[in-house]
Design an enzyme around this catalytic site. Structure first.
Site, PDB file in Angstrom:
ATOM      1  N   TRP A 140       0.720  -1.173  -0.142  1.00  0.00           N
ATOM      2  CA  TRP A 140      -0.117   0.132   0.045  1.00  0.00           C
ATOM      3  C   TRP A 140       0.834   1.247   0.046  1.00  0.00           C
ATOM      4  CZ3 TRP A 140      -0.450   4.309   3.381  1.00  0.00           C
ATOM      5  CH2 TRP A 140      -1.252   5.189   3.022  1.00  0.00           C
ATOM      6  N   GLU A 181      -3.102  -3.007  -2.552  1.00  0.00           N
ATOM      7  CA  GLU A 181      -4.319  -2.374  -1.593  1.00  0.00           C
ATOM      8  C   GLU A 181      -4.655  -1.030  -2.346  1.00  0.00           C
ATOM      9  OE1 GLU A 181      -5.520  -0.995   2.702  1.00  0.00           O
ATOM     10  OE2 GLU A 181      -3.565  -2.009   2.211  1.00  0.00           O
ATOM     11  N   LYS A 183      -6.974   2.777  -2.477  1.00  0.00           N
ATOM     12  CA  LYS A 183      -7.488   3.779  -1.669  1.00  0.00           C
ATOM     13  C   LYS A 183      -8.142   4.969  -2.357  1.00  0.00           C
ATOM     14  CE  LYS A 183      -7.340   6.114   2.699  1.00  0.00           C
ATOM     15  NZ  LYS A 183      -6.474   6.454   3.938  1.00  0.00           N
ATOM     16  N   ASP A 214      -9.688  -3.128   1.394  1.00  0.00           N
ATOM     17  CA  ASP A 214     -10.089  -2.412   2.578  1.00  0.00           C
ATOM     18  C   ASP A 214     -11.206  -1.724   2.934  1.00  0.00           C
ATOM     19  OD1 ASP A 214     -10.101  -0.481   4.582  1.00  0.00           O
ATOM     20  OD2 ASP A 214      -7.938  -0.790   4.882  1.00  0.00           O
ATOM     21  N   HIS A 217     -11.723   2.016   2.594  1.00  0.00           N
ATOM     22  CA  HIS A 217     -10.922   2.570   1.217  1.00  0.00           C
ATOM     23  C   HIS A 217     -11.804   2.776   0.110  1.00  0.00           C
ATOM     24  CE1 HIS A 217      -6.453   1.752   2.565  1.00  0.00           C
ATOM     25  NE2 HIS A 217      -7.348   2.490   3.538  1.00  0.00           N
ATOM     26  N   HIS A 241      -8.740  -6.036   4.382  1.00  0.00           N
ATOM     27  CA  HIS A 241      -8.325  -5.162   5.555  1.00  0.00           C
ATOM     28  C   HIS A 241      -9.782  -4.879   6.245  1.00  0.00           C
ATOM     29  CE1 HIS A 241      -4.041  -3.991   5.157  1.00  0.00           C
ATOM     30  NE2 HIS A 241      -3.913  -5.244   5.401  1.00  0.00           N
ATOM     31  N   ASP A 249     -12.408   8.922   7.533  1.00  0.00           N
ATOM     32  CA  ASP A 249     -11.290   8.238   8.360  1.00  0.00           C
ATOM     33  C   ASP A 249     -11.737   6.673   8.274  1.00  0.00           C
ATOM     34  OD1 ASP A 249      -9.393   7.396  10.036  1.00  0.00           O
ATOM     35  OD2 ASP A 249      -9.907   8.832  11.544  1.00  0.00           O
ATOM     36  N   ASP A 251     -10.119   3.973   9.970  1.00  0.00           N
ATOM     37  CA  ASP A 251      -9.630   3.094  10.815  1.00  0.00           C
ATOM     38  C   ASP A 251      -9.941   3.019  12.191  1.00  0.00           C
ATOM     39  OD1 ASP A 251      -7.486   1.789   8.943  1.00  0.00           O
ATOM     40  OD2 ASP A 251      -6.628   3.822   9.106  1.00  0.00           O
ATOM     41  N   ASP A 281      -7.447  -4.128  10.544  1.00  0.00           N
ATOM     42  CA  ASP A 281      -6.569  -2.710   9.998  1.00  0.00           C
ATOM     43  C   ASP A 281      -7.299  -1.592  10.835  1.00  0.00           C
ATOM     44  OD1 ASP A 281      -4.964  -0.521   9.207  1.00  0.00           O
ATOM     45  OD2 ASP A 281      -5.469  -1.071   7.125  1.00  0.00           O
TER      46      ASP A 281
END
Length: 373
Positions: A140, A181, A183, A214, A217, A241, A249, A251, A281
């Site tokens: 990533w 990965e 985003k 993810d 993302h 993930h 945001d 995470d 993650d």
């Protein structure tokens, strides 16, 4: 478990300053061991290259070697982990120049990060040898631009060139599964991300590597639960993930919410528990870090259990018969069935606390974490 937003200095941005942050390898090991003791089942660790144990040696990331991670292997074996997966770390470094790494127009910068990723492949092979299992190495990069770019194609061509050079190093594919990965955007890259979903989906398919999804993302109304079966139609392996996105945001600590349940359902109902590689993650420095790890991991396990308890064959039959009324009725009934009784039995068989495990975390905080401040 880290945040994936980078700061102006090329680092990682997190919010909060909760007491007890691990300051060294020994403290981090103690925290991991305590948290893992309160998470049932087999566990793997996913390390970023930035967690190398250098012991004072002056070596940059492009020259990291397997021995820099031998202490992690020793620790993982001591606490009975199932293996270690790995990530190159292309942030928090002076060579994150102008917010670009593998896509940098500065050839020296670009080559540095290519060498770093090749070094990480060798480390991943070592991790595979040590545990006798394939190691997932996920790439990533935070590369992108804050404002509307003048050229969207050329950075992606440089990224493609970098990835081609990394994969051409001659690594052992039976030992290392490379993933890429994507985003949408992050702080400092609000307008353009080089490693987009479309870029990596095509690159992974063409080069027979793995795509990592993810679920923080993507745009807020894009659902990874819908993407999983799409990729399973074409890929032998899909990496995840699992996180919790809140607006921009990605995470936040994983909670037992609808999308998490849907992700687990797609894995289970498609007999993909051996095909979908689940990684967690997330990070929140405003709360107890051990509690965050434990809550997120247990919630992923709960979601998988919830999916395993569904009458998936019956549900598929109702859909195929266009019996949508009964399908809706049954799905609604399933939501209130007491699956926690099965969860508690699982905890019992794993020798895990069935009551308030957080009391153990609070005791650890009072005895260990507060002393670090």
């Amino acid at each position: 478990m880290t945040s994936s937003a980078w700061t102006a200095a090329g680092g990682i941005q997190t919010t909060g300053n909760y007491i007890g942050r691990a300051r060294n390898f020994e403290e981090l090991k103690a925290d991991i061991e305590k948290a893992f003791s309160l998470i049932p089942g087999k566990k793997r660790l996913n390390l970023h290259a930035s967690y190398a144990i250098l012991n004072g040696e002056k070596v940059d990331r492009d020259a990291y070697r397997p021995e820099h991670f031998a202490p992690w292997v020793k620790f993982a074996k001591e606490i009975g982990l199932d293996g270690i997966d790995f990530n190159p770390t292309m942030f928090s470094h002076k060579n994150m120049k102008d917010g670009l790494s593998l896509s940098s127009p500065d050839e020296n910068i670009r080559k540095f990060w290519v060498k770093h990723c090749i070094a990480c492949l060798k480390i991943s092979e070592y991790l595979s040898d040590e545990f006798g299992k394939q190691c997932l190495m996920n790439i990533w990069i935070p590369d992108g631009y804050k404002d509307v770019p003048a050229d969207r194609l050329t950075p992606r061509l440089r990224l493609k060139k970098s990835l081609d050079e990394i994969l051409a190093c001659g690594y052992d594919r039976s030992k290392v599964l490379v993933a890429v990965e994507s985003k949408v955007f992050g702080i400092g890259v609000e307008s353009y991300t080089v490693g987009s979903n479309e870029f990596y989906q095509n690159y992974a398919a063409k080069n027979d590597i793995c795509c990592l999804l993810d679920n923080g993302h993507y745009h807020p109304l894009e659902y990874v639960s819908d993407k999983i079966p799409s990729l399973l139609a074409f890929y032998d392996k899909v990496a995840l993930h699992v996180t919790r996105g809140v607006r921009w945001d990605s995470d936040h600590v994983v909670l037992f919410e609808d999308e998490l349940k849907e992700i687990a359902k797609e894995i289970v109902r498609n007999d993909a528990t051996e095909k979908v590689l689940i990684g967690l993650d997330y990070f929140d420095a405003s709360i107890n870090r051990l509690a965050a790890w434990i809550v997120g991991a247990r919630n992923m396990q709960k979601a998988l259990l919830f999916a395993l308890l569904q009458p998936n064959g019956k549900l598929k039959t109702l859909q195929n018969e266009a019996n949508f009324t009964e399908l809706m009725v049954l799905n609604e009934e399933l939501k209130t069935l007491p699956f926690d009784a099965v969860w508690n039995e699982y905890l019992k068989r794993q020798g895990q606390p069935q009551g308030d495990w957080y009391n153990e975390v609070k005791q650890y905080e009072a005895k260990i974490l507060k002393e670090r401040n």
